[in-house]
Scaffold this active site. Structure first.
Site, PDB file in Angstrom:
ATOM      1  N   SER A 256     -62.275  -6.030  69.264  1.00  0.00           N
ATOM      2  CA  SER A 256     -62.590  -5.800  70.609  1.00  0.00           C
ATOM      3  C   SER A 256     -61.519  -6.967  71.506  1.00  0.00           C
ATOM      4  O   SER A 256     -60.964  -7.700  70.658  1.00  0.00           O
ATOM      5  CB  SER A 256     -64.202  -6.203  70.839  1.00  0.00           C
ATOM      6  OG  SER A 256     -64.058  -7.617  70.693  1.00  0.00           O
ATOM      7  N   LYS A 257     -61.747  -6.896  72.777  1.00  0.00           N
ATOM      8  CA  LYS A 257     -60.840  -7.510  73.597  1.00  0.00           C
ATOM      9  C   LYS A 257     -61.348  -9.095  73.080  1.00  0.00           C
ATOM     10  O   LYS A 257     -60.206  -9.836  73.394  1.00  0.00           O
ATOM     11  CB  LYS A 257     -61.090  -7.394  75.053  1.00  0.00           C
ATOM     12  CG  LYS A 257     -60.529  -6.152  75.599  1.00  0.00           C
ATOM     13  CD  LYS A 257     -59.752  -6.515  76.805  1.00  0.00           C
ATOM     14  CE  LYS A 257     -58.725  -5.225  77.310  1.00  0.00           C
ATOM     15  NZ  LYS A 257     -59.080  -4.290  77.990  1.00  0.00           N
ATOM     16  N   ARG A 258     -62.943  -9.259  73.093  1.00  0.00           N
ATOM     17  CA  ARG A 258     -63.043 -10.763  72.677  1.00  0.00           C
ATOM     18  C   ARG A 258     -62.641 -11.250  71.426  1.00  0.00           C
ATOM     19  O   ARG A 258     -61.765 -12.356  71.520  1.00  0.00           O
ATOM     20  CB  ARG A 258     -64.476 -10.964  72.696  1.00  0.00           C
ATOM     21  CG  ARG A 258     -65.053 -12.075  73.216  1.00  0.00           C
ATOM     22  CD  ARG A 258     -66.365 -12.437  72.841  1.00  0.00           C
ATOM     23  NE  ARG A 258     -66.703 -12.544  71.526  1.00  0.00           N
ATOM     24  CZ  ARG A 258     -67.688 -12.122  70.856  1.00  0.00           C
ATOM     25  NH1 ARG A 258     -68.996 -11.789  71.776  1.00  0.00           N
ATOM     26  NH2 ARG A 258     -68.097 -12.238  69.525  1.00  0.00           N
TER      27      ARG A 258
END
Ligand code: GLU
Length: 493
Positions: A256-258
């Site tokens: 994910s982006k995180r």
């Protein structure tokens, strides 16, 4: 291996940064094209205006160039099937959408978003899958055409058969059959006149004579619709390959982006441009991504040429691959060691320049063999070798004091070493090492104690490339100057 030259493409949407997933989606079709003496195409799929990101296309092009994934046809190089940017092909999609209406496989739809929303909510309330309810399916095509021509808002939908089923084939997963009743009347042409991916990609793959569609597995659920569209036109079907997804390093769930942001904290990144500034080399990155989805049986250290020679599309695997950054480091370090000295010198030079250091090329060529084995990324050369390009070094007084010796005793050792070095005709490992080893023995100290003082005096740091080779590069005059300065520092400590 199919010896016939293929035509493949990389068809990214310019909707964000170029990450490793995109790089891999480019690499495999490139390898297949090169392996078979075929053609590799770059096509920019920019029809989703809401998600368009300015600059993203250039980032993709730069990323491909950096990786060495060169395309034969594309927006900036042209080719016989252009234009290669979908927004420049509007009329083509318009024509094919209405052609499908004529063939009875699509229909214009004038339903308002409001009505569609109500239908959807009703279906959800009844626990049905939300889908188009067919209101415009049986409109007279001539009337549809007339209403559209008069400026009424219209979309064109695929007229999915109500009965029967369709069998599709993914090269890695085999055939799969889907009931048509499970499929929707999907939109092909939107009310803004631009096509959806479903229409644009099928039309382009046909007109660009693509033989192998290699793309992300998120498109696998759309394969039945895509196959319907291709057959409705009566076109030849390309081979479809859907690549495995990338999982986060733990192997649990998609990246994910995180997690991408977390990776950068420890010097890693999933973005191609960032990997470049972090000191990764294209050879290392390519090797790493190539093996995330391609089962290579023997010897996993591969250059792009090795990959081209060995690529077999049937050895791609549909199972998800976890991003293992330790492997990236391993491949990067390995490929750095394989580079020629002048090549590696040219590649590390910008990292020194970035620090504002004046780089002497001849000196750099001598330094490379001393640090090559220690580099995982190109910028690792800075902690080892930046000091070579500084006029003076500033050792910490405490670092100059040898283990188990006082400052005064260390100064004494330094003085004796200075006398020996000063008397030498030149400072090379062959000339300087034997008398200094003798000094170690005479003083009854350890090499670490004596050489440690010299290392810190000459390099300004406790960790450095091999001492005698480093001193040779620095030169006798500067070495003596630095040792003298260290003696002074020790005397006043
Ligand atoms: N534009 C699509 C994407 O970026 C392309 C998929 C394909 O290769 O057909 O996901």
């Amino acid at each position: 291996m199919d010896p016939k030259p293929v035509r493949t493409r990389f068809a990214p949407s310019p909707t964000g940064r170029m990450h490793l997933g995109s790089a891999r989606s480019a690499l495999y079709p490139f390898l297949l094209a090169r392996r078979t003496g075929g053609t590799f195409i770059l096509r920019i799929e920019d029809t989703d205006q809401k998600r368009f990101v300015p600059g993203a296309e250039q980032e993709l092009i730069d990323g491909l160039h950096w990786l060495g994934i060169n395309y034969d046809e594309g927006p900036d190089v042209g080719g016989p099937c252009g234009p290669y940017r979908q927004t420049e092909r509007r009329e083509i999609y318009h024509e094919y959408a209405w052609k499908l209406v004529e063939l009875g496989h699509a229909f214009p739809c004038f339903c308002t978003p409001d009505r569609l929303d109500k239908v959807r909510q009703e279906q959800m309330k009844n626990k049905q899958n939300p889908r188009y309810d067919g209101a415009c399916r049986n409109l007279n095509p001539d009337e549809g055409r007339r209403r559209a021509a008069s400026g009424e808002k219209v979309v064109i939908r695929f007229k999915m058969p109500k009965e029967g089923s369709i069998t599709t084939t993914d090269l890695l997963r085999g055939p799969s059959t889907t009931e048509n009743s499970a499929l929707d009347d999907s939109v092909l042409l939107k009310s803004d006149g631009l096509p959806t991916y479903h229409l644009a990609a099928m039309v382009d793959d046909h007109l660009m004579e693509i033989t192998h569609v290699i793309r992300g597995s998120e498109w696998l659920p759309s394969l039945p619709l895509h196959t319907h569209i291709i057959r409705a036109f009566g076109w030849e079907e390309p081979q479809f390959v859907h690549l495995s997804v990338f999982l986060k390093p733990s192997g649990k769930g998609k990246m994910s982006k995180r997690e991408a942001a977390e990776a950068i904290q420890d010097g890693h990144s999933i973005y191609v441009s960032e990997m470049q500034s972090l000191g990764y080399i294209p050879e290392g990155v390519l090797n790493w991504i190539a093996l995330m989805g391609w089962g290579v049986s023997e010897g996993d250290v591969l250059t792009l040429d090795d990959m081209i020679a060995r690529f077999d599309i049937h050895n791609l695997t549909p199972s998800p691959a976890a991003m293992n950054f330790a492997k990236l480091d391993h491949f990067n370090a390995t490929h750095i060691r394989l580079l020629r000295t002048d090549d590696l010198a040219a590649r590390v030079k910008p990292y020194f320049l970035r620090e504002g250091l004046a780089v002497d090329d001849a000196k750099l060529l001598k330094i490379i063999p001393l640090i090559r084995e220690r580099l995982v990324t190109l910028d690792d050369s800075l902690p080892f070798a930046a000091w070579f390009f500084k006029e003076t070094v500033e050792p910490k007084p405490a670092d100059l004091v040898a283990k188990n010796l006082t400052a005064a005793q260390s100064a004494d050792v330094a003085r004796k070493a200075y006398e020996i070095l000063a008397a030498l005709s030149e400072i090379t490992p062959a000339v300087a090492e034997p008398p200094l080893r003798l000094l170690v023995e005479q003083l009854g100290l350890s090499p670490n104690q004596v050489f440690g003082i010299l290392r810190v005096a000459v390099t300004g740091q406790t960790v450095s490339p091999p001492l005698f080779e480093s001193m040779e590069i620095v030169g006798k005059e500067k070495v003596l100057e630095r040792v003298k300065k260290a003696i002074k520092v020790l005397e006043s400590t």
